[in-house]
Design an enzyme around this catalytic site. Structure first.
Site, PDB file in Angstrom:
ATOM      1  N   GLU A 188     -91.330 -24.975  18.069  1.00 49.68           N
ATOM      2  CA  GLU A 188     -92.369 -25.263  19.067  1.00 49.68           C
ATOM      3  C   GLU A 188     -91.746 -25.761  20.367  1.00 49.68           C
ATOM      4  O   GLU A 188     -90.908 -26.651  20.367  1.00 49.68           O
ATOM      5  CB  GLU A 188     -93.330 -26.305  18.509  1.00 49.68           C
ATOM      6  CG  GLU A 188     -94.218 -25.763  17.412  1.00 49.68           C
ATOM      7  CD  GLU A 188     -95.439 -26.639  17.191  1.00 49.68           C
ATOM      8  OE1 GLU A 188     -95.985 -27.148  18.176  1.00 49.68           O
ATOM      9  OE2 GLU A 188     -95.830 -26.805  16.029  1.00 49.68           O
ATOM     10  N   GLY A 189     -92.185 -25.197  21.461  1.00 45.36           N
ATOM     11  CA  GLY A 189     -91.652 -25.533  22.771  1.00 45.36           C
ATOM     12  C   GLY A 189     -90.626 -24.532  23.238  1.00 45.36           C
ATOM     13  O   GLY A 189     -90.638 -24.110  24.401  1.00 45.36           O
TER      14      GLY A 189
END
Length: 654
Positions: A552-553
């Protein structure tokens, strides 16, 4: 904590100097705090000392937990050494600890060895620790042997702990003075970071940690530093340039029905309409027109600019119980530590994009199959913490936030939130579980499914309000992410969502402020079923279908250069001549000749017998021409037969 770049702080001060209040302010905005009390129980006949202890207890927020170590002074070192990286501890104070250490009940004991054990535990601990201790070095030498023994032992303890801590503050008359704000010089070849003052204590934004890369650029790595909430008189209003919310004595109130700003409703459609007039070849930008529309609406202009000031918030909060089935032990902590050091995929992508990177420790979540993930006070603290992180970014000039997460069990906890808010079935929103070797772990997936179902069964009669969902199922990372979305909305900062945690936070945030989803952009669904469902409910159509799975990210950062390129293209291209834009070719023709369609000139042969051959092939250009040296004045060359003269528009005459 409010000290940039430091994990351990020693706060020294004299009697009634305000050292305890200052130490408490350093951890005031931490979601949870373990208060470690070291003093022995008060003598029943000493009412004054009992009143002091009661005053200390009354100042502690309800979300803090208290732990006593007075029974065994050696236990303090064990408590500090066993604390996790996402915990915050406040030890008050070392004076009481030394008093217990010198108590005859604990003698004979090796006081020097015990003090050394404590310093080693502080130095090795991964938790954030604030220790309070009386400063005895400025007083007179005691006249009694016991007094001198206490002063000697406490002085030795202060020196050992100060050497082990990252920062040391001396509080005099309530005013802190920082004695140790600088970091030691690392060995050659190891990335260093510049010494930073204790910013955040005066309400300023955190300073960036400068890095000297050893193998290429590293991102601007930040440590979350949320300043203490200002004390606002009752009946007044806490305001931002775009909205107003009520406050109470403890700070900002986040509640359903908040009126937050919406993006500009006219700028987005105007930007799309303007795209239709630009000199774009082919069919144009396709689905990426939505990037231009989103940026225009959130920037309030029909000609948006590429996002330059970007900050990545990586939320690190582990979930206990079955939701973490199959997650390698310690993997999330390793990823958070790696990001803090400017290493790994997320840090590398942040560096390539010129983005800042901030690792945020969220409160850990309890097993949701047995009880709530968090208590109500912790949910409130986490929401306010996330809001202030967004505010901090906006004050630092950040124009785009990227939300990511790396906690163990975070995906399954986010799926539980989606099941509760969207009415889905657990197996349809839980992604496959992969081992460290990349193999699919079906057994762990089934445990996660059963855990989510058990949690939903446990809460089947519980309220389904936003904060109830966060407390029962979401956990600390989802709560902090929800606060970030709300705070970013209040400050008109767009957010790139990436992964289940961010989407679950979006689902909860819409029940607190429906405007929040309009400030969010989903670049890629990553093939995750929970992200697909939440995106559909929130109306966030993914821009791409890359199925990236970098964490995530990192997925959003990988696509960010494409988004920037689209915005740069949309902002720099001229209007097409068909829509009234300048015609570069016509302008160039007018500058060379007044005639729009000149008669083609007859070819002039360069040598006898050559004209016929070349005239028969007017579009054939000689492969080579003899270069003529350039001189100081005009140069004349013998004419060569190059065929018909081209017309001013650049097209050759037939």
């Amino acid at each position: 904590m409010s000290v940039e770049g430091w994990n351990t702080v020693l706060v020294l001060g004299g009697i009634r100097s305000g050292k305890s209040e200052f130490a408490e302010s350093l951890v005031a905005d931490a979601p949870t705090v373990r208060y470690v009390a070291t003093s022995a129980a008060a003598d029943p006949d000493d009412t004054e000392w009992a009143a002091r202890l009661a005053a200390h207890r009354a100042r502690r927020p309800g979300s803090w937990t208290t732990e006593e170590t007075a029974e065994d002074p050696r236990r303090l070192a064990d408590v500090l050494a066993s604390a996790g990286p996402n915990e915050t501890l406040l030890v008050d104070d070392l004076g009481g600890w030394v008093t217990v250490l010198l108590d005859p009940a604990h003698q004979p004991a090796d006081d020097v060895a015990t003090i050394t054990e404590l310093a080693d535990a502080v130095r090795a601990s991964e938790a954030r620790i604030v220790l309070v201790s009386p400063e005895v070095g400025l007083s007179l030498v005691p006249t009694t042997p016991l007094g001198r023994a206490f002063a000697d032992a406490l002085g030795a303890a202060n020196r050992a702990v100060a050497d082990a801590c990252d920062a040391v503050a001396l509080v005099v008359a309530g005013q802190p003075a920082w004695l140790k704000p600088s970091a030691p010089v690392p060995p050659a070849g190891v990335p260093t970071r510049a010494a930073a003052p204790a910013d955040g204590l005066d309400g300023s934004a955190p300073a960036a940690v400068a890095t000297v890369p050893a193998d290429g650029p590293l991102p601007e790595v930040l440590t979350p530093t949320v300043p203490p909430a200002p004390q606002t008189p009752a009946g007044t209003t806490w305001t931002t340039p775009t909205m107003a919310l009520p406050v109470v004595a403890t700070g900002l109130v986040i509640q359903p029905g908040m009126e937050l700003p919406m993006p500009d409703e006219y700028a987005g459609p105007q930007a799309v309409q303007r795209l239709g007039t630009l000199d774009l070849p082919g069919a144009g930008l396709g689905v990426l027109e939505r990037v231009v529309e989103f940026a225009a609406a959130t920037q309030g202009t029909s000609t948006p600019t590429p996002w330059t000031d970007v900050r990545v918030l990586l939320l690190h909060g582990d979930h206990a119980g079955g939701v973490a089935a199959g997650a390698p032990v310690g993997e999330s902590t390793r990823l958070a530590r790696q990001a803090r050091a400017g290493r790994g995929a997320l840090a590398r992508l942040a560096a390539e994009n010129g983005a800042g990177l901030q690792v945020v420790d969220a409160p850990p979540a309890a097993p949701i199959e047995h009880g709530p993930a968090l208590d109500a006070d912790t949910v409130e603290s986490a929401l306010r913490y996330g809001w202030r992180l967004a505010e901090e970014a906006a004050e630092a000039g950040v124009r785009l936030l990227v939300l990511g997460a790396c906690g163990a069990g975070a995906e399954a906890a986010a799926a539980a939130v989606l099941v509760a808010t969207a009415g889905a079935e657990a197996p349809t929103v839980l992604g496959r579980v992969h081992t460290a070797d990349g193999e699919i772990d079906d057994a762990a997936w089934m445990v996660r499914c059963a855990t989510v179902r058990d949690a939903l069964h446990r809460t089947r009669r519980s309220p389904r309000d936003a904060k109830d969902i966060l407390a029962e199922l979401g956990g600390g990372d989802v709560a902090v992410a929800c606060g970030v979305l709300l705070g970013a909305t209040a400050r008109r900062v767009p957010v790139l969502l990436d992964g289940p945690v961010g989407l679950a936070a979006g689902m909860v945030a819409r029940d607190l402020a429906g405007q929040a989803r309009h400030w969010c952009l989903l670049v890629d669904h990553g093939g995750h079923p929970a992200v697909r469902l939440a995106a559909d409910v929130l109306g966030l159509t993914p821009l791409l279908d890359l199925r990236l799975d970098l964490g995530e990210g990192a997925n959003a950062l990988a696509a960010l250069p494409l988004l920037r390129s689209v915005l740069a293209l949309a902002g720099s291209l001229p209007v097409h001549p068909h829509h009234g834009g300048p015609d570069d070719e016509a302008t160039g023709a007018a500058a060379t000749t007044p005639d729009a369609e000149p008669e083609p000139a007859a070819p002039e042969p360069s040598a006898p017998g050559a004209a016929g051959d070349e005239a028969a092939q007017p579009d054939v250009i000689p492969e080579f021409a003899e270069p003529t040296p350039a001189g100081p004045g005009p140069t004349t060359t013998a004419p060569t037969d190059t065929g018909p003269e081209p017309d001013p528009s650049g097209r050759r005459a037939g």
